[in-house]
Design an enzyme around this catalytic site. Structure first.
Site, PDB file in Angstrom:
ATOM      1  N   ARG A 143      -6.267  -5.230  -1.367  1.00  0.00           N
ATOM      2  CA  ARG A 143      -7.694  -4.920  -1.388  1.00  0.00           C
ATOM      3  C   ARG A 143      -7.965  -3.433  -1.145  1.00  0.00           C
ATOM      4  NH1 ARG A 143     -10.123  -8.386   2.487  1.00  0.00           N
ATOM      5  NH2 ARG A 143     -10.639  -9.941   0.925  1.00  0.00           N
ATOM      6  N   ARG A 202       0.858  -1.186   0.000  1.00  0.00           N
ATOM      7  CA  ARG A 202       0.000   0.000   0.000  1.00  0.00           C
ATOM      8  C   ARG A 202       0.889   1.229   0.000  1.00  0.00           C
ATOM      9  NH1 ARG A 202      -5.103  -1.988   1.003  1.00  0.00           N
ATOM     10  NH2 ARG A 202      -5.271  -3.736   2.462  1.00  0.00           N
ATOM     11  N   HIS A 245      -0.119  -1.910  15.076  1.00  0.00           N
ATOM     12  CA  HIS A 245      -0.026  -2.667  13.826  1.00  0.00           C
ATOM     13  C   HIS A 245       1.143  -3.649  13.798  1.00  0.00           C
ATOM     14  CE1 HIS A 245       0.579  -2.992   9.314  1.00  0.00           C
ATOM     15  NE2 HIS A 245      -0.728  -3.179   9.404  1.00  0.00           N
ATOM     16  N   HIS A 272       2.710  -9.762   0.625  1.00  0.00           N
ATOM     17  CA  HIS A 272       2.351  -8.862   1.717  1.00  0.00           C
ATOM     18  C   HIS A 272       3.568  -8.474   2.549  1.00  0.00           C
ATOM     19  CE1 HIS A 272       0.149  -7.957   5.633  1.00  0.00           C
ATOM     20  NE2 HIS A 272      -0.487  -7.198   4.761  1.00  0.00           N
TER      21      HIS A 272
END
Length: 684
Positions: free
Chosen positions: A403, A373, A590, A433
């Site tokens: 996504r 991202r 996170h 990822h």
């Protein structure tokens, strides 16, 4: 196992997590504007939940009985439970916003006005603004109920309008008004006597309905807001080919027309109008959610603070990292030791400076990086483009299947390719990822490697609000494994037999099982045995079973899980030695951190992966050991603050009541504040 082992459904567990977000909005110690923003986060979370998880559950509900039996749960029953929980949460949401936060805004001389609360002067101001800035953007659709209903767009705001005449209840006419998504949601009205006024665009439109429908002779106009959330899952060809981007673009177009998952509607809407919507849109009962006056509440993340500064959190000034300097080579520093950047407390600039240095260093020949991202105006991308212009070989793996970031990543892929960057857009069967970067530098005729590995994305925007750890290292144990991984990814394959990295999907599951089994062995030998695991989500049944086995063997397990936790702690015969807390605070926790006692020779790993089946088996993830003693101690101290938190931590327990965590400490420990002060004192 599903019948005997305590295992909470992941969808229901997620709803309990989102309730913790709602708790922050209810917390009177949180600044007022921030509480409104937590309502916004709650709403955005729920919207994505319906687009993805409820959409998936709805598909599962259509399976035959034999397939449902293999699932271990009844999807239809879960959907009903989701509906019950969501309706309860929406009531709490509405009560909190209308009865509490709006009143507290008023106490601070800030008023949200609706279309019925405008005096003559403010009404004139609103109408002039409407005619100047809004009217030309609205084109109502006049409805013929004998014809097909217009296709409602996913997550757009609409008004369902009824036009009638006072003299007659007959000859009703209906219309739809679509609100453009780029229409500013809030208008600050002129101040009066030090009183601040804000009106939402919906109320502006309702106030000016007669300006929209002036061509008709109807004298009674009423409008009610609705918002449709659609199935957002993609059906794409897994064959990664030159046509992949075109296929993905086509799938994104299909997403806009996915099956309706949720219709939020204003509860003031007359039943006859609601009945029209239900029949025309073919909405199922569990998808019909009574809402409040304002939908698409995610926009409230930008709610303007027209009051004092203390209505928001004071911004934290990003801290420096001792030993690293903006005008000195980071690469040279890595020859002697590793460094960690603890985000968002410390500056993300160090990652940008590392890439910038690699881009201009004449001895650097190659930069390899995975991108998942990206920020809107990405400094990371700019550094990579400049590196390519400087003659470096730049290899980027851009994950197009990230996504809801697919469109942005398609754009960046094109931009990078135009600038001469070698772009690989992922593997056919696995999302990439991992958050890894490797710089190759020629020293004394040989390649020497310098790496950055992180728990979060190469995204300087989210790095301001996500708590992550980003490691710089030149250790051969790490960099040689990374070189092996990047070489394989460039060929769209995944290497095996890594010595130090824990790589999904090839060896993460057996390696994690082996680390847990080692603690079990020590516990059975009467030796110290414990684990501290911090993740966003814990939902893999195999890992949960392993943790239950470890608990039964006497291993002390402390879990910090922000979101989904399907493990149930404190159950006799399964999890008596397991405690779980969840921290929801100013920043989004996170980081993924795994700590193992190892017979008092403690080992620590960081990872891009959560303990979910998709992360272990269906994604390329990278876990890595923390080998520098000073770095390890710093992260360990931060984890200890989180375990001690008695302000923002909640206990995850059998009751699922999100009770705030208490302990024997007489002082209040708020981990995020404690961490900032700790790093400030240590690195000043």
């Amino acid at each position: 196992m599903k019948k005997k082992v305590p295992f909470l459904n992941r969808e229901i567990s997620w709803l309990y997590f989102n309730e913790r977000v709602l708790q922050e909005a209810a917390d009177e110690t949180v600044p007022l504007i921030e509480r409104i923003r937590f309502l916004s986060i709650f709403s955005s979370n729920l919207e994505e939940f319906y687009r993805v998880r409820v959409a998936t559950m709805s598909r599962l509900a259509n399976l035959n009985d034999k397939s449902k039996a293999l699932l271990g749960f009844n999807p239809k029953k879960v959907l009903n439970e989701i509906k019950n929980v969501v309706v309860r949460q929406e009531r709490k949401f509405e009560q909190l916003f209308q009865a509490t936060l709006i009143n507290e805004l008023a106490q601070n001389r800030i008023f949200i006005l609706n279309d019925t609360q405008l005096n003559v002067s403010r009404g004139e101001f609103v109408r002039n603004h409407f005619r100047d800035a809004i009217l030309s953007t609205l084109v109502p659709i006049m409805l013929d109920l004998d014809r097909p209903f217009p296709e409602l767009k996913d997550r757009y705001l609409y008004f369902f309008v009824r036009l009638s005449r006072k003299s007659s209840g007959k000859n009703l006419k209906y219309a739809l008004i679509e609100l453009p998504p780029d229409l500013p949601r809030f208008l600050v009205l002129p101040e009066t006597n030090d009183l601040k006024f804000i009106i939402l665009v919906e109320d502006i439109i309702k106030y000016c309905l007669d300006d929209i429908f002036y061509v008709f002779s109807y004298d009674e106009l009423s409008a009610y807001s609705i918002q449709l959330t659609r199935d957002a899952e993609l059906d794409i060809d897994k064959n990664v080919s030159d046509k992949f981007i075109d296929e993905l673009k086509s799938s994104l177009d299909k997403r806009k027309k996915g099956k309706p998952m949720r219709l939020l509607y204003d509860t003031e809407m007359p039943f006859e109008m609601l009945n029209i919507l239900v029949s025309k849109l073919k909405i199922e009962a569990e998808s019909l959610i009574p809402g409040n006056r304002y939908h698409k509440f995610g926009d409230f993340i930008k709610f303007p603070n027209v009051g004092s500064k203390n209505l928001e959190y004071a911004p934290n000034i990003p801290l420096k990292v001792s030993g690293l300097h903006r005008t000195e080579s980071i690469i040279n520093k890595l020859k002697s030791r590793d460094f960690v950047i603890n985000l968002p407390y410390q500056s993300y600039d160090y990652i940008i400076l590392f890439l910038r240095e690699a881009a201009i260093d004449p001895k650097v020949t190659e930069i390899s990086i995975t991108l998942y991202r990206l920020a809107e105006n990405s400094k990371v991308i700019n550094a990579l483009i400049n590196a390519a212009k400087n003659g470096k070989r730049v290899s980027c793996l851009v994950e197009l299947k990230a996504r809801f970031d697919e469109q942005a990543n398609i754009y960046w892929t094109s931009r990078l390719q135009e600038e001469g960057v070698d772009v690989n857009y992922g593997l056919s069967d696995y999302k990439v990822h991992s958050k890894i970067c490797l710089v190759t530098r020629i020293e004394k005729g040989r390649p020497v490697y310098y790496a950055n590995l992180a728990t979060g994305n190469f995204n300087e925007k989210t790095a301001r609000i996500y708590c992550d750890h980003s490691i710089f290292t030149a250790r051969k144990e790490i960099t040689h494994d990374l070189r092996k991984l990047f070489d394989a990814l460039s060929k769209r394959t995944i290497a095996k037999d890594f010595k130090h990295l824990i790589v999904s999907p090839v060896d993460a599951r057996p390696r994690i099982y082996a680390l847990i089994d080692r603690e079990i062995k020590f516990a059975r030998q009467g030796k110290p045995a414990y684990m501290i695991l911090k993740v966003n989500s814990l939902a893999d049944e195999g890992v949960v079973q392993k943790l239950y086995d470890a608990s039964n063997a006497g291993v002390i397990i402390k879990l910090i899980v922000r979101g989904i936790c399907t493990l149930v702690p404190g159950v006799k015969g399964f999890s008596e030695n397991i405690t779980v807390i969840s921290i929801i605070d100013k920043f989004l926790e996170h980081a993924r951190v795994f700590i193992f006692c190892n017979n008092e020779h403690e080992e620590m790993y960081l990872s891009s992966a959560d303990l979910m089946t998709r992360n272990l088996d269906h994604r390329v993830e990278v876990g890595f050991p923390v080998l520098d003693a000073e770095v390890c101690q710093e992260i360990r101290d931060i984890i200890e603050f989180q375990l001690q938190d008695n302000v923002k931590a909640r206990d995850i327990n059998k009751q699922n009541n999100n009770k705030y965590h208490t302990n024997r400490l007489k002082t209040k420990i708020r981990a995020q504040v404690q961490t900032y002060n700790y790093l400030k004192n240590k690195h000043q």
